[in-house]
Write a protein that holds these residues in place. Structure first.
Motif, mmCIF file in Angstrom:
data_model
loop_
_atom_site.group_PDB
_atom_site.id
_atom_site.type_symbol
_atom_site.label_atom_id
_atom_site.label_comp_id
_atom_site.label_asym_id
_atom_site.label_seq_id
_atom_site.Cartn_x
_atom_site.Cartn_y
_atom_site.Cartn_z
ATOM 1 N N GLU A 142 41.237 38.266 42.988
ATOM 2 C CA GLU A 142 40.309 38.362 43.420
ATOM 3 C C GLU A 142 40.301 37.155 44.943
ATOM 4 N N PHE A 143 40.762 35.799 44.391
ATOM 5 C CA PHE A 143 40.472 34.642 45.990
ATOM 6 C C PHE A 143 41.678 35.181 46.894
ATOM 7 N N LEU A 144 42.035 35.811 47.053
ATOM 8 C CA LEU A 144 43.187 36.167 48.108
ATOM 9 C C LEU A 144 43.620 37.875 47.674
ATOM 10 N N ASN A 145 42.210 38.257 48.152
ATOM 11 C CA ASN A 145 41.796 39.859 47.897
ATOM 12 C C ASN A 145 43.185 40.620 47.511
ATOM 13 N N GLY A 146 44.205 39.978 46.108
ATOM 14 C CA GLY A 146 45.366 41.323 45.722
ATOM 15 C C GLY A 146 46.471 40.771 46.425
ATOM 16 N N GLU A 147 46.406 39.621 47.233
ATOM 17 C CA GLU A 147 47.878 39.651 47.998
ATOM 18 C C GLU A 147 48.681 38.260 47.423
ATOM 19 N N LEU A 196 41.029 26.999 36.501
ATOM 20 C CA LEU A 196 41.802 28.694 37.141
ATOM 21 C C LEU A 196 41.804 29.743 35.507
ATOM 22 N N GLU A 197 43.032 28.758 34.674
ATOM 23 C CA GLU A 197 43.525 29.802 33.815
ATOM 24 C C GLU A 197 42.293 30.053 33.168
ATOM 25 N N SER A 198 42.209 29.275 32.789
ATOM 26 C CA SER A 198 40.397 29.456 32.262
ATOM 27 C C SER A 198 39.237 30.702 32.587
ATOM 28 N N GLY A 199 38.985 30.824 33.423
ATOM 29 C CA GLY A 199 38.122 31.727 34.422
ATOM 30 C C GLY A 199 36.726 31.292 34.473
ATOM 31 N N GLU A 200 36.659 29.688 34.687
ATOM 32 C CA GLU A 200 35.887 28.708 34.500
ATOM 33 C C GLU A 200 35.637 28.716 36.258
ATOM 34 N N ILE A 201 36.371 28.797 36.437
ATOM 35 C CA ILE A 201 36.605 28.691 38.624
ATOM 36 C C ILE A 201 36.717 29.741 38.944
ATOM 37 N N THR A 202 35.992 30.814 39.374
ATOM 38 C CA THR A 202 36.115 31.626 39.860
ATOM 39 C C THR A 202 35.602 32.342 41.579
ATOM 40 N N VAL A 203 35.784 32.896 42.067
ATOM 41 C CA VAL A 203 35.217 33.530 43.827
ATOM 42 C C VAL A 203 34.015 33.172 43.457
ATOM 43 N N GLU A 254 40.973 48.681 40.321
ATOM 44 C CA GLU A 254 41.994 48.564 42.078
ATOM 45 C C GLU A 254 42.430 47.538 42.280
ATOM 46 N N MET A 255 42.083 46.053 42.467
ATOM 47 C CA MET A 255 42.149 44.757 42.131
ATOM 48 C C MET A 255 43.832 44.927 41.595
ATOM 49 N N LEU A 256 44.318 45.594 40.400
ATOM 50 C CA LEU A 256 45.272 45.506 39.644
ATOM 51 C C LEU A 256 46.825 46.410 41.012
ATOM 52 N N LYS A 257 45.888 47.137 40.938
ATOM 53 C CA LYS A 257 46.634 48.454 42.117
ATOM 54 C C LYS A 257 47.060 47.450 43.268
ATOM 55 N N THR A 258 45.693 46.908 43.751
ATOM 56 C CA THR A 258 46.406 46.470 44.773
ATOM 57 C C THR A 258 46.831 45.170 45.232
ATOM 58 N N ILE A 259 47.167 44.106 43.840
ATOM 59 C CA ILE A 259 48.888 42.986 43.288
ATOM 60 C C ILE A 259 49.811 43.778 43.148
ATOM 61 N N LEU A 260 50.243 44.607 42.704
ATOM 62 C CA LEU A 260 51.338 45.270 41.923
ATOM 63 C C LEU A 260 51.866 46.562 42.816
ATOM 64 N N SER A 261 51.067 46.340 43.925
ATOM 65 C CA SER A 261 50.977 47.628 45.156
ATOM 66 C C SER A 261 51.416 49.532 45.035
ATOM 67 N N VAL A 269 47.755 39.788 32.342
ATOM 68 C CA VAL A 269 47.188 41.314 33.094
ATOM 69 C C VAL A 269 45.779 40.329 34.242
ATOM 70 N N LYS A 270 44.741 40.026 32.545
ATOM 71 C CA LYS A 270 43.631 39.844 33.339
ATOM 72 C C LYS A 270 43.947 37.930 33.948
ATOM 73 N N THR A 271 44.635 37.291 33.735
ATOM 74 C CA THR A 271 44.632 36.432 34.566
ATOM 75 C C THR A 271 44.710 36.576 35.957
ATOM 76 N N LEU A 272 45.807 37.378 36.184
ATOM 77 C CA LEU A 272 46.097 37.780 37.744
ATOM 78 C C LEU A 272 45.153 38.677 38.211
ATOM 79 N N ILE A 273 44.478 39.283 37.646
ATOM 80 C CA ILE A 273 43.500 39.662 38.656
ATOM 81 C C ILE A 273 42.157 38.811 39.100
ATOM 82 N N ARG A 274 42.034 37.661 37.928
ATOM 83 C CA ARG A 274 41.202 36.730 38.752
ATOM 84 C C ARG A 274 41.600 35.697 39.526
ATOM 85 N N TYR A 275 42.737 35.804 39.886
ATOM 86 C CA TYR A 275 43.626 35.190 40.883
ATOM 87 C C TYR A 275 43.585 36.340 42.238
#
Length: 123
Positions: A74-79, A4-11, A114-121, A66-72
């Motif tokens: 993506e799995f949870l629609n930014g929630e 997950l951290e390396s980005g090998e596993i994605t949505v 857009e994903m980062l905006k959602t994550i950061l509310s 921040v790049k890692t948070l965006i990847r995460y």
């Protein structure tokens, strides 16, 4: 969670998750819940570090987290279930806009913003 951290596993690599859950004997629902819990825990740790780095003015230290948070996200629609001061959220977003996006399409960059905006509310 190295994959997950390396980005090998994605949505997009959902087959990998299905294989892992099957090999562990998890139902798909149990595997999704376990992944969600893991992502929420990892995200909280990242946000703690991001907040400290932003307050110290260490913008160079936030790029990978921040790049890692965006990847995460993506799995949870930014929630990601994190609460962050709006001021800190804006600082993170503003710093992200200055990242090097070489190799990413304009569509991907805009989607990430857009994903980062959602994550950061942020609206």
């Amino acid at each position: 969670a190295p994959g997950l951290e390396s980005g090998e596993i994605t949505v997009e690599s959902g087959d990998v998750l299905a294989d892992i859950s099957e090999s562990l004997g998890f139902s798909e629902e149990d595997a999704e819940k376990a992944l969600e819990n893991l992502l929420l825990q990892l995200s909280n740790r990242i946000f703690d570090k991001l907040t400290k780095d932003i307050r110290r003015g260490r913008l160079d230290a936030i790029v990978d987290p921040v790049k890692t948070l965006i990847r995460y996200g993506e799995f949870l629609n930014g929630e990601l279930g994190v609460e962050i001061e709006e001021k800190v959220g804006r600082q993170i977003f503003n710093a992200y806009e200055n990242f090097d996006f070489e190799g990413l399409s304009e569509t991907k960059v805009e989607g990430n913003k857009e994903m980062l905006k959602t994550i950061l509310s942020l609206s």
